[in-house]
Design a protein around this motif. Sequence first.
Motif, short mmCIF file in Angstrom:
data_model
loop_
_atom_site.label_atom_id
_atom_site.label_comp_id
_atom_site.label_asym_id
_atom_site.label_seq_id
_atom_site.Cartn_x
_atom_site.Cartn_y
_atom_site.Cartn_z
N ALA A 27 6.16 7.43 -2.95
CA ALA A 27 6.32 7.05 -1.56
C ALA A 27 7.79 6.91 -1.18
N ARG A 28 8.62 6.54 -2.14
CA ARG A 28 10.05 6.31 -1.87
C ARG A 28 10.81 7.62 -1.69
N GLY A 67 -4.97 11.46 3.43
CA GLY A 67 -3.74 11.97 2.83
C GLY A 67 -3.96 13.02 1.77
N PRO A 90 11.11 11.49 -0.66
CA PRO A 90 10.40 12.48 0.17
C PRO A 90 10.05 13.74 -0.63
N ASN A 105 0.80 -1.23 0.00
CA ASN A 105 0.00 0.00 0.00
C ASN A 105 0.84 1.28 0.00
N PRO A 106 1.62 1.49 -1.04
CA PRO A 106 2.40 2.72 -1.13
C PRO A 106 1.53 3.97 -1.19
N GLU A 107 0.28 3.84 -1.65
CA GLU A 107 -0.61 5.00 -1.74
C GLU A 107 -0.96 5.55 -0.37
N ALA A 108 -0.65 4.79 0.69
CA ALA A 108 -0.91 5.27 2.06
C ALA A 108 0.27 6.03 2.63
N SER A 109 1.37 6.13 1.85
CA SER A 109 2.59 6.78 2.34
C SER A 109 3.02 7.93 1.44
N LEU A 110 2.05 8.62 0.88
CA LEU A 110 2.34 9.71 -0.05
C LEU A 110 2.38 11.04 0.68
#
Length: 449
Positions: A142-143, A169, A145, A49-54
Amino acid sequence: MSEPPIRGDGARSANPDLDRLLVEAQRLHPKKIDLTLDRLRRVLTELGNPEASLPPVFHVAGTNGKGSVSAFLRASLEAGGKSVHVYTSPHLVRFNERVRLGGTLVEDAALMSALSRVMEANGGRPLTFFELTTAAAFLEFARVPADALILEVGLGGRFDATNMVAPAGTAACGLTHISLDHQQFLGDNLVDIAAEKAGIAKAGVPLIAAHHSAPLMHRIAQAADEAGATYLPRGNLWDATFSRNGIDYRDRHGELRLSAPALKGRHQHENAGLAAAMLRHQDKIAVPDSALRAGPRWASWPARLQQLTEGTLIAPLPDGVTVTLDGGHNPGAGAAIGQYLKRRRTRGQRQPVTLIVGMVEGKDVPGFLQQVAPHADRLIAVPITGHVHESPDRIRDVASSLGLTAETAADVTAALSHAGAEGPPRDIMVCGSLYLAGEMLDANGTPPN
């Protein structure tokens, strides 16, 4: 043996390894567009779930103006010292244009790594090209910053791959102008299309909208209410008035004088106002008024009434010939191009106008040309190299029925040479497709960077 013409985005790369991945990705689903979020939701779960770390997301939907609003958002945020990721589509020359990481286009190596991870997680199951590449973009966003992420919807909104981002987000959602396009997927009337595009509305997130007709506003308000979003249309809690010298913006926070947009066309004032409203009505990232004032002046977005002044194709043209490039391809975009040409003539610039037009298969050729033909004298219809396109003969015939002197040419390069040879002063407008715009920029040696 020549390559068959492409139906769809036509994503290729000069890098053979990246090109192989892009071609493989396009083979995973028999359709270019198949609107559902189930396949992508499964793959994103497999990827953690990279979309949760945007970074905080600014989500932009609409028929016309999405890319320009995204450009104004980026310019204002960067003027405030922020690092900004951007996701747009389609690309013009290189696929990498779609993924901008903190101001720089994604490198081939990083893109290949992300695509490979998504394809491995997918395990060969059906997944559309846009779903796959959006998942890869989410991995990169997500990777690396950044302070903010601007997401441009690909098609529609409700079932678009970009709509996987969570409300928590998302800083703000924006809805640009709505007109007829992609009716086979979104519906055959504007109210249905508005409902699909307003499907990006999210609980607790402001939905900032351009001015729309009363029936569309009613349907957008209904979609926002169902999602639990706050609907903020222009003319209600925010508004803007426009002049050649700038934009007078006002909302409950006060008034601001924004700089005149660098992007040409009266419609860009509206897009800049919408971007300012999105930034002013969110609370996830602080943007100083000074950055909002300066942003419109620094925005850059290729193939949107872009005047070409140098390059391989431009250099041989005689002095007094101007070339403008626009990727507009539907009646709404045609109206903006027509208005731009009309305003040039009312300001005393009455030199002849030649249109160079190519359109992909299935576009509304009469609807588009009806908007631009009254402001031109001549049309040269061209194919779009490598893509399934409307017949140049058909475009010529429609133009002739609208009173234009019309002919065809083998490609955009030949058309430009022929139009330029007609002698100055002359305005040349290349329009009808973003793919044609990309072909023009590539041949001219001036790709986006």
